[in-house]
Write a protein that holds these residues in place. Sequence first.
Motif, mmCIF file in Angstrom:
data_model
loop_
_atom_site.group_PDB
_atom_site.id
_atom_site.type_symbol
_atom_site.label_atom_id
_atom_site.label_comp_id
_atom_site.label_asym_id
_atom_site.label_seq_id
_atom_site.Cartn_x
_atom_site.Cartn_y
_atom_site.Cartn_z
ATOM 1 N N ARG A 1 0.813 -1.211 -0.021
ATOM 2 C CA ARG A 1 -0.012 -0.017 -0.022
ATOM 3 C C ARG A 1 0.813 1.329 -0.075
ATOM 4 O O ARG A 1 0.518 2.284 -0.620
ATOM 5 C CB ARG A 1 -0.955 -0.089 1.162
ATOM 6 C CG ARG A 1 -2.263 -0.943 0.984
ATOM 7 C CD ARG A 1 -2.871 -0.958 2.093
ATOM 8 N NE ARG A 1 -3.911 -2.114 2.153
ATOM 9 C CZ ARG A 1 -4.442 -2.936 3.123
ATOM 10 N NH1 ARG A 1 -3.949 -2.644 4.226
ATOM 11 N NH2 ARG A 1 -5.277 -3.722 2.747
ATOM 12 N N ASP B 1 2.248 1.590 -3.434
ATOM 13 C CA ASP B 1 1.145 1.758 -4.330
ATOM 14 C C ASP B 1 0.836 3.301 -4.371
ATOM 15 O O ASP B 1 0.694 4.007 -5.199
ATOM 16 C CB ASP B 1 -0.062 0.838 -4.346
ATOM 17 C CG ASP B 1 -0.993 1.122 -5.434
ATOM 18 O OD1 ASP B 1 -0.728 1.184 -6.418
ATOM 19 O OD2 ASP B 1 -2.306 1.074 -4.910
ATOM 20 N N SER B 2 0.652 3.661 -3.125
ATOM 21 C CA SER B 2 0.155 5.372 -2.955
ATOM 22 C C SER B 2 1.340 6.137 -3.178
ATOM 23 O O SER B 2 1.077 7.239 -4.120
ATOM 24 C CB SER B 2 0.072 5.439 -1.466
ATOM 25 O OG SER B 2 -0.305 6.842 -1.125
#
Length: 167
Positions: free
Chosen positions: A58, A61-62
Motif C-alpha cells: 500500500r 502503491d500510494s
Amino acid sequence: AIWIKANWHSERVDMVDKPEGVEAVAIKLSCKLLIVGCYVPPQLVAACHEHVMLFIIRFLDSFLNDNPTFDVILCGDFNRLKINDICLNCNLVNLHNRPTYGSAELDYILISEGVSSSYSVCATAPFDESSVPHVSLLATPSTSGVRSFNPTTPVFDLRSSNIANFL
C-alpha cells in the motif's frame, strides 16, 4: 542502512501506520528514485506477516500513484517475510537470489522491473562475523541505462537585454 551522497537532493517520505516492530525508512531522490530500507524482526509472529506485506504494498502503491515516473529500490532484512506478493503487486524484481544468512535467504534488494538490468549486486563478507553474520549486499548502477544522478540547478538570465532578445 541507506547512504545518500551529500550533493544529491533527498527528502524523507513519511511512512504512516507502520506496523509495530517493523523498522523502515523511505528516501525520495530528485533523480526520480525512491529508496526504502526495511527491517522485519525475526521474532515477528507469522500472523503479522500479511499485515507487514500489505503495508509495504500500500505504501509503494500510494507513492507511485502520486509519483508515477519514479523507480523504486526496496531493500533490507525481511527475515521470513515472503516477498513474492510484494514483487508481483509493485512490479519489482529481486536482484539477489542466494543465501545471506547461513543457508537462508533473508536479505533482498527489490528494484523496479524497468531498471533492474541497469544494476548489479555484489555480496560481501560481514563486517564482523561474531556480531552480525549476515552477508552484506551492495547494488550499484551501471554507467549506461540509468538516469543521471548529477544534480542540476536551472539558471535563468532575466536581464532586460536577454528578455528583449528573446521576445
